[in-house]
Design a protein around this motif. Structure first.
Motif, mmCIF file in Angstrom:
data_model
loop_
_atom_site.group_PDB
_atom_site.id
_atom_site.type_symbol
_atom_site.label_atom_id
_atom_site.label_comp_id
_atom_site.label_asym_id
_atom_site.label_seq_id
_atom_site.Cartn_x
_atom_site.Cartn_y
_atom_site.Cartn_z
ATOM 1 N N SER A 163 0.826 -1.204 0.000
ATOM 2 C CA SER A 163 0.000 0.000 0.000
ATOM 3 C C SER A 163 0.863 1.257 0.000
ATOM 4 C CB SER A 163 -0.925 -0.005 1.222
ATOM 5 O OG SER A 163 -1.593 1.220 1.367
ATOM 6 N N MET A 166 2.495 1.590 -3.511
ATOM 7 C CA MET A 166 1.497 1.916 -4.527
ATOM 8 C C MET A 166 0.979 3.347 -4.357
ATOM 9 S SD MET A 166 -0.072 1.085 -7.216
ATOM 10 C CE MET A 166 0.415 -0.646 -7.312
ATOM 11 N N GLU A 167 0.775 3.761 -3.122
ATOM 12 C CA GLU A 167 0.325 5.130 -2.861
ATOM 13 C C GLU A 167 1.293 6.138 -3.467
ATOM 14 O OE1 GLU A 167 -0.195 8.303 0.838
ATOM 15 O OE2 GLU A 167 0.565 6.283 1.217
ATOM 16 N N VAL A 170 1.391 5.932 -7.541
ATOM 17 C CA VAL A 170 0.221 6.554 -8.169
ATOM 18 C C VAL A 170 0.244 8.066 -7.985
ATOM 19 C CG1 VAL A 170 -2.306 6.737 -8.078
ATOM 20 C CG2 VAL A 170 -1.217 4.489 -7.997
ATOM 21 N N MET A 203 -5.383 10.897 -5.037
ATOM 22 C CA MET A 203 -5.357 9.731 -5.921
ATOM 23 C C MET A 203 -4.414 8.656 -5.388
ATOM 24 S SD MET A 203 -7.598 10.564 -8.071
ATOM 25 C CE MET A 203 -7.402 9.167 -9.178
ATOM 26 N N GLY A 204 -3.262 9.076 -4.882
ATOM 27 C CA GLY A 204 -2.337 8.110 -4.298
ATOM 28 C C GLY A 204 -2.921 7.425 -3.079
ATOM 29 N N ALA A 207 -5.483 4.817 -4.106
ATOM 30 C CA ALA A 207 -4.856 3.590 -4.590
ATOM 31 C C ALA A 207 -4.351 2.731 -3.430
ATOM 32 C CB ALA A 207 -3.702 3.927 -5.534
ATOM 33 N N LEU A 210 -7.328 1.174 -1.556
ATOM 34 C CA LEU A 210 -7.974 0.070 -2.282
ATOM 35 C C LEU A 210 -7.223 -1.242 -2.097
ATOM 36 C CD1 LEU A 210 -9.064 1.812 -5.611
ATOM 37 C CD2 LEU A 210 -10.538 0.972 -3.761
#
Length: 535
Positions: A163, A166-167, A170, A203-204, A207, A210
């Motif tokens: 996470s 990915m954060e 993105v 947005m980060g 992501a 999620l």
């Protein structure tokens, strides 16, 4: 158990390091796209946002992690369920509250940082726009942080690490692609481009959230199905759980705010102070931006050192609780050595290579002459920033939360006072010396407090410390000669950037080699003999 601990530490440390590296690299193309004025605008938004993130999470993920681990070891599913529900609601409410606070306070913050009577630089409406755009991330980040803390309480680190990475990926992709498209394809203003960039935080965060939601959903039977069955353990009241969570989290969040607070002091005072000594708005914003960019480079060795030193902190807490002063002093000495062996050569290396590093990272369009000069003066601050961070963590491990906070606040007060005094005499360099003075005073107070509690035996490592200092001095002398020699020749005549990269690379490699050779010559391992004779 030991292998699981090492694996968990490696996962989170790797994710954190990858995240920091990505978070640094993107600044280079971003500043090339928006320039110093655009980066100053970006800084106006991210400064208060960083404070709000710390306040909105309040260290609760760490507190939740500890509480889940405690009750999971006792198989108390009822309390874990209550902790999840209570913590989730607390984070959701906190996110909404601080989103509204930042969104609605945007005009006030813009008025503080921008003088509308000066026609140069950014406008108040520009600052209001970017602050409002970044504020939406506060609806996501606290919940994501809570999920990470909850899973880490079960010693499940993989989803948190994924996470985190990915954060950041993105967020950075959204910033760079969004800014590029906005400026180059739609011919939009710098303000709109920076607004899109600040929305990248949302947005980060989305992501990263999620990934955690998908993991929790796939494993809902493991974490939630048994939580609906009562157990033989008594349950705490919801009020007690809230009280425990907040009580455990407050000291950690206050200490973690030290760097963001210092950054925001500069962000929201530099413009007005420089305007009062005959700078115009554009010149003041340029200094504001350059100070922020230089600080990014200064904080890179700080983040590495703090991470390595923090890995020793659990041993500090354990030894202190067991009243094992011999092991405790040994652990503290080891922590200070880890700190010195990285931060000294790194900070001095940045000082010597300041001009080349700033030009290489931020280009010819972002005030490289001023930037290199500010970075040169700023580089030694890394030593005191790292020392304050590590000693504050040690004090918290020794259950001295109030003294750690007191010492931090004294340093912040000194920073604020000197921020208004020194620039009158030494212009933009006054802000740098104010930062150094604040962190230095806090560090001295922390070390004095630690010494009174555990009676530090620095004499046991004095030879190693002197070896590190002397090796660092030899290193910077060689790097200085190498840098000056390479300045007199052109390795790549066709490309300034290739020339700068090669020069910095050769200087760094030569510095590392000389540092290690000097340490060997000085017989760094001699510490053992010395400590035995001076124990």
């Amino acid at each position: 158990m030991k292998s699981q601990l090492l694996r968990s530490t490696a996962l989170l440390s790797s994710a954190s390091l990858i995240s920091k590296v990505i978070g640094f690299i993107y600044i280079i193309p971003f500043t090339a796209l928006v320039g110093t004025t655009g980066y100053a605008l970006y800084k106006y938004a991210y400064g208060p946002y960083a404070i709000m993130i710390s306040l909105s999470t309040m260290g609760i993920p760490l507190a939740v992690s500890k509480m889940v681990a405690k009750y999971d070891s006792a198989d108390n599913e009822v309390l874990i369920k209550k902790i999840f529900k209570s913590g989730f609601f607390l984070m959701f409410a906190s996110g909404v509250f601080f989103f509204l606070l930042l969104y609605l306070s945007a005009p006030l913050l813009a008025n503080i940082v921008i003088d509308e009577n000066n026609g140069l630089g950014n406008k108040q409406e520009d600052v209001i726009f970017v602050i409002k755009m970044v504020s939406f991330a506060l609806l996501i980040i606290p919940i994501m942080s809570f999920f990470r803390g909850f899973l880490q309480g079960f010693n499940i680190m993989g989803p948190s690490a994924s996470s985190t990475v990915m954060e950041q990926i993105v967020r950075i992709l959204f910033i760079l692609i969004g800014t590029f498209i906005s400026i180059n394809l739609f011919d939009s203003s710098i303000t709109n481009a920076v607004g899109i960039a600040t929305f990248g935080a949302f947005m980060g965060g989305l992501a990263g959230l999620l990934i955690l939601i998908v993991y929790l959903y796939k494993n809902k039977k493991v974490y939630f199905e048994t939580l609906y069955h009562p157990t033989k353990f008594n349950s705490l009241s919801t009020k007690s759980i809230y009280k425990d969570i907040i009580a455990n989290s407050i000291p950690f969040v206050l200490i973690s705010l030290s760097i963001p607070i210092y950054q925001n002091i500069d962000t929201f005072t530099i413009n007005s102070i420089l305007l009062s000594i005959d700078y115009n708005q554009l010149e003041a914003e340029t200094v504001n931006s350059v100070v922020g960019l230089a600080q990014i480079l200064v904080l890179i060795p700080v983040s590495i050192t703090t991470g390595l030193s923090m890995s020793l902190i659990p041993s500090v807490a354990k030894s202190y609780n067991e009243d094992n002063m011999v092991i405790l002093r040994s652990t503290l000495n080891q922590s200070f050595l880890v700190l010195a062996i990285i931060i000294l050569p790194c900070s001095l290396g940045v000082l010597i290579l300041s001009d080349s590093l700033y030009l290489l990272c931020f280009g010819v369009n972002n005030s490289p002459v001023l930037g290199g000069l500010i970075l040169k003066f700023f580089a030694p601050a890394a030593i005191f920033i790292a020392l304050q961070g590590v000693t504050s963590s040690i004090l918290q491990s020794l259950n001295q939360h109030k003294k750690a906070i007191r010492n931090l606040l004294i340093g912040i007060l000194i920073k604020v006072v000197l921020n208004f005094i020194l620039p009158v005499y030494i212009n933009e360099f006054g802000f740098i010396y104010a930062t150094i003075a604040g962190f230095l005073v806090s560090s001295i107070l922390n070390i004095n407090t630690i010494h009174r509690i555990v009676n530090l035996k620095i004499s046991l490592i004095i030879y190693k410390l002197l070896s590190i200092v002397l090796s660092s001095c030899v290193m910077i002398f060689i790097v200085y000669l190498t840098d000056n020699f390479l300045n007199s020749i052109k390795i790549f005549n066709s490309s300034m950037y290739l020339d700068q990269i090669s020069k910095v690379f050769i200087s760094i490699i030569s510095g590392i080699i000389i540092f290690l050779i000097t340490m060997v010559i000085l017989n760094f391992s001699k510490y053992k003999k010395y400590s035995k004779s001076h124990g």
